[in-house]
Design a protein around this motif. Structure first.
Motif, PDB file in Angstrom:
ATOM      1  N   VAL A  88       8.678   6.824  -4.953  1.00 40.06           N
ATOM      2  CA  VAL A  88       8.991   8.127  -5.424  1.00 40.06           C
ATOM      3  C   VAL A  88      10.227   8.247  -6.320  1.00 40.06           C
ATOM      4  N   ALA A  89      11.232   7.515  -5.748  1.00 43.03           N
ATOM      5  CA  ALA A  89      12.670   7.809  -6.403  1.00 43.03           C
ATOM      6  C   ALA A  89      12.738   7.142  -7.847  1.00 43.03           C
ATOM      7  N   THR A  90      11.839   6.054  -8.011  1.00 42.96           N
ATOM      8  CA  THR A  90      11.873   5.312  -9.257  1.00 42.96           C
ATOM      9  C   THR A  90      11.092   6.204 -10.437  1.00 42.96           C
ATOM     10  N   VAL A  91       9.857   6.775  -9.877  1.00 41.35           N
ATOM     11  CA  VAL A  91       9.258   7.680 -10.715  1.00 41.35           C
ATOM     12  C   VAL A  91      10.096   8.871 -10.986  1.00 41.35           C
ATOM     13  N   PHE A  92      10.847   9.429 -10.133  1.00 35.83           N
ATOM     14  CA  PHE A  92      11.595  10.518 -10.336  1.00 35.83           C
ATOM     15  C   PHE A  92      12.596  10.329 -11.318  1.00 35.83           C
ATOM     16  N   ILE A 125       0.963  -1.340   0.202  1.00 34.62           N
ATOM     17  CA  ILE A 125      -0.030  -0.001  -0.062  1.00 34.62           C
ATOM     18  C   ILE A 125       0.777   1.271  -0.040  1.00 34.62           C
ATOM     19  N   ALA A 126       2.056   1.215   0.749  1.00 28.60           N
ATOM     20  CA  ALA A 126       3.002   2.527   0.972  1.00 28.60           C
ATOM     21  C   ALA A 126       2.955   2.829  -0.380  1.00 28.60           C
ATOM     22  N   ILE A 127       3.773   1.713  -0.945  1.00 31.40           N
ATOM     23  CA  ILE A 127       4.571   1.916  -2.320  1.00 31.40           C
ATOM     24  C   ILE A 127       3.499   2.577  -3.286  1.00 31.40           C
ATOM     25  N   THR A 128       2.288   1.823  -3.618  1.00 30.84           N
ATOM     26  CA  THR A 128       1.329   2.386  -4.422  1.00 30.84           C
ATOM     27  C   THR A 128       0.983   3.883  -3.998  1.00 30.84           C
ATOM     28  N   THR A 129       0.927   4.290  -2.840  1.00 31.87           N
ATOM     29  CA  THR A 129       0.497   5.616  -2.529  1.00 31.87           C
ATOM     30  C   THR A 129       1.727   6.350  -3.059  1.00 31.87           C
ATOM     31  N   ALA A 130       2.936   5.914  -2.915  1.00 33.71           N
ATOM     32  CA  ALA A 130       3.941   6.885  -3.148  1.00 33.71           C
ATOM     33  C   ALA A 130       3.976   6.926  -4.914  1.00 33.71           C
ATOM     34  N   ILE A 162       1.467  11.055   4.633  1.00 36.15           N
ATOM     35  CA  ILE A 162      -0.007  10.478   4.263  1.00 36.15           C
ATOM     36  C   ILE A 162      -0.132   9.082   5.108  1.00 36.15           C
ATOM     37  N   HIS A 163       1.092   8.397   4.727  1.00 35.60           N
ATOM     38  CA  HIS A 163       0.912   7.045   5.341  1.00 35.60           C
ATOM     39  C   HIS A 163       0.918   6.818   6.755  1.00 35.60           C
ATOM     40  N   ALA A 164       1.678   7.609   7.321  1.00 37.93           N
ATOM     41  CA  ALA A 164       1.534   7.585   8.912  1.00 37.93           C
ATOM     42  C   ALA A 164       0.520   8.149   9.527  1.00 37.93           C
ATOM     43  N   LEU A 165      -0.025   9.189   8.805  1.00 42.19           N
ATOM     44  CA  LEU A 165      -1.183   9.914   9.522  1.00 42.19           C
ATOM     45  C   LEU A 165      -2.605   9.681   9.043  1.00 42.19           C
ATOM     46  N   VAL A 166      -2.559   8.919   7.965  1.00 41.17           N
ATOM     47  CA  VAL A 166      -3.914   8.711   7.217  1.00 41.17           C
ATOM     48  C   VAL A 166      -4.175   7.212   6.956  1.00 41.17           C
ATOM     49  N   THR A 167      -3.021   6.644   6.476  1.00 37.22           N
ATOM     50  CA  THR A 167      -2.995   4.995   5.772  1.00 37.22           C
ATOM     51  C   THR A 167      -3.127   4.145   7.404  1.00 37.22           C
ATOM     52  N   TYR A 168      -2.111   4.534   8.150  1.00 34.94           N
ATOM     53  CA  TYR A 168      -1.994   3.849   9.330  1.00 34.94           C
ATOM     54  C   TYR A 168      -3.464   3.705  10.358  1.00 34.94           C
ATOM     55  N   PRO A 169      -3.542   5.161  10.592  1.00 30.79           N
ATOM     56  CA  PRO A 169      -5.022   5.100  11.408  1.00 30.79           C
ATOM     57  C   PRO A 169      -6.010   4.412  10.956  1.00 30.79           C
TER      58      PRO A 169
END
Ligand code: ASP
Length: 427
Positions: free
Chosen positions: A317-321, A99-104, A236-243
């Motif tokens: 993010v780095a891969t896309v960048f 999920i984290a990497i998909t968000t990123a 976003i991951h720490a404060l939205v996805t995790y909660p």
């Protein structure tokens, strides 16, 4: 006047952190070419103070994981529970990373931090060989447990401690005597954790002062968009996805969770190492969140070793960048490949500073992007490493709480009590 000692540990660490940042910045801008300051203060006092602090945390990792995991395993009433614990936590660790990497990737595609940039870098990056998946799996079984401990190989230590704990629980009277011994040892080792945690405000001060007296903040200018996209995805991951995941899967109150994560996140931030933070994560999970040791002693070190959501975010993010900078078009299959590789790479990423970048080489190679692209983002990686490690550790603790709740191994009174664990932090 309130004395420094009477403040809560979190407040003291935050003060140490900001004082360090301030002193570091004063040195960087006020004494840029002063040899005395550089040699004796930055490379002397700050370096030694910071290193001693990080080493003292690392010193505890192997004995703590070994002892508390043995205690945890032999107190399990039903050893078959272990299989369930393992299955659930590994599944959750992998799922949250995906999920984290998909968000990123989604954020990076929308914001496009690499479009229209013309970065040239003279830095070079030599990719180290990343371990293959089969090697990672074979390596889980230690051929020599003493060597595993000497090298700090976490998966092997976990394996050995689990088997040892199971054997103790099957050994009748003799097993009981050994179990009592390990339980006492666990209390002593945890006390050592508390002693060292109380040194954290000073340790964090030294680490920050050294970092900020040397860090080249100007490099962030060029890479501002990349830097901000990674930060945004991490938040976003720490404060939205995790909660949301925590609430959905366990019903636990996420606000309490985030509030109680402060100390562990601060430790992770200042050390940039999930491994070195294990003692504090374990303390947070057991004393503050109310997770029983038989779950936390297993899921926390396992998470610190195989669960790296923050790292996966940086890699996405780095891969896309890098693809955008080099003008390479990736298709949907490539992105799926990135998600898969980065999720598996996080299993093989050790929880120490900077490894995320090394594993990024593996992800880039998978989709045929130039590995030298890593050199472009190296300059800003340290600050991102610190932030993503805080996310990694938060993820470990969240999965620990979910698994514990589902196994009825979480004391809800302790979880709800805002002061739980505070008394234990005092010497
Ligand atoms: N520093 C990270 C951790 O220890 C790993 C990384 O992303 O480099 O969790």
């Amino acid at each position: 006047m309130v004395s420094f000692k009477s403040l809560s540990l979190t407040t003291r660490i935050v003060i140490g952190m900001f004082a360090g940042i301030l002193i570091g910045a004063i040195i960087q801008f006020g004494f840029p070419d002063n040899n005395f300051v550089k040699e004796y203060i930055v490379e002397g006092l700050f370096f030694v103070g910071g290193k001693v602090f990080v080493n003292s945390l690392k010193m505890l990792v192997v004995p703590l994981v070994f002892v508390s995991l043995i205690c945890g395993t032999c107190s399990l009433s039903d050893p078959s529970k272990l299989g369930r614990l393992g299955g659930k936590s590994i599944l959750l660790y992998l799922a949250t990373t995906a999920i984290a990497i998909t968000t990123a990737i989604t954020l990076a595609l929308v914001i496009a931090p690499g479009e229209g940039q013309d970065l040239v870098s003279d830095a070079t990056f030599a990719a180290k060989e990343a371990p293959s998946l089969s090697q990672v799996l074979v390596n889980i079984m230690p051929s020599n447990p003493i060597e595993s401990m000497a090298k700090g190989n976490m998966l092997q230590i976990i394996m050995f401690a689990l088997l040892f704990g199971i054997a103790i629980s099957l050994s009748g009277e003799s097993g009981k005597r050994i179990a009592d011994f390990f339980n006492d040892l666990n209390v002593v080792v945890m006390k050592l954790v508390v002693i060292l945690m109380n040194l954290a405000p000073y340790g964090v001060f030294f680490l920050m002062a050294k970092l900020f007296s040397e860090i080249e903040l100007s490099t962030i200018g060029n890479l501002l968009k990349y830097f901000l996209v990674v930060l945004l995805a991490l938040f976003i991951h720490a404060l939205v996805t995790y909660p949301v995941i925590l609430k959905l899967l366990s019903g636990l109150n996420p606000v309490i969770f985030i509030r109680k994560m402060r100390d562990a996140a601060l430790f992770a931030f200042s050390t940039a190492s999930s491994n070195a933070t294990i003692p504090v994560t374990l303390e947070t999970a057991t004393k503050k969140m109310g997770v029983h040791n038989n779950v936390a002693s297993f899921t926390v070190p396992l998470g610190a070793t195989i669960n790296m959501d923050g790292t996966a975010i940086m890699q996405g993010v780095a891969t896309v960048f890098i693809a955008q900078i080099y003008g390479v078009d990736l298709n949907i299959n490539d992105y799926l490949m990135v998600i898969l590789t980065a999720t598996l790479a996080s299993v093989g990423t050790a929880g120490v500073p900077g490894v995320g970048l090394i594993m990024l080489a593996m992800v880039l190679q998978q989709v045929g992007l130039p590995v030298e692209g890593i050199a472009l983002i190296m300059g800003v990686d340290r600050l991102l490493d610190m932030t993503r490690t805080a996310v990694n550790v938060t993820g470990d603790t969240m999965v620990t709480c979910i698994v514990a709740k589902s196994e009825k191994e979480l004391d809800i009174e302790v979880y709800r009590n805002p002061w739980a664990g505070h008394k234990d932090e005092r010497l």
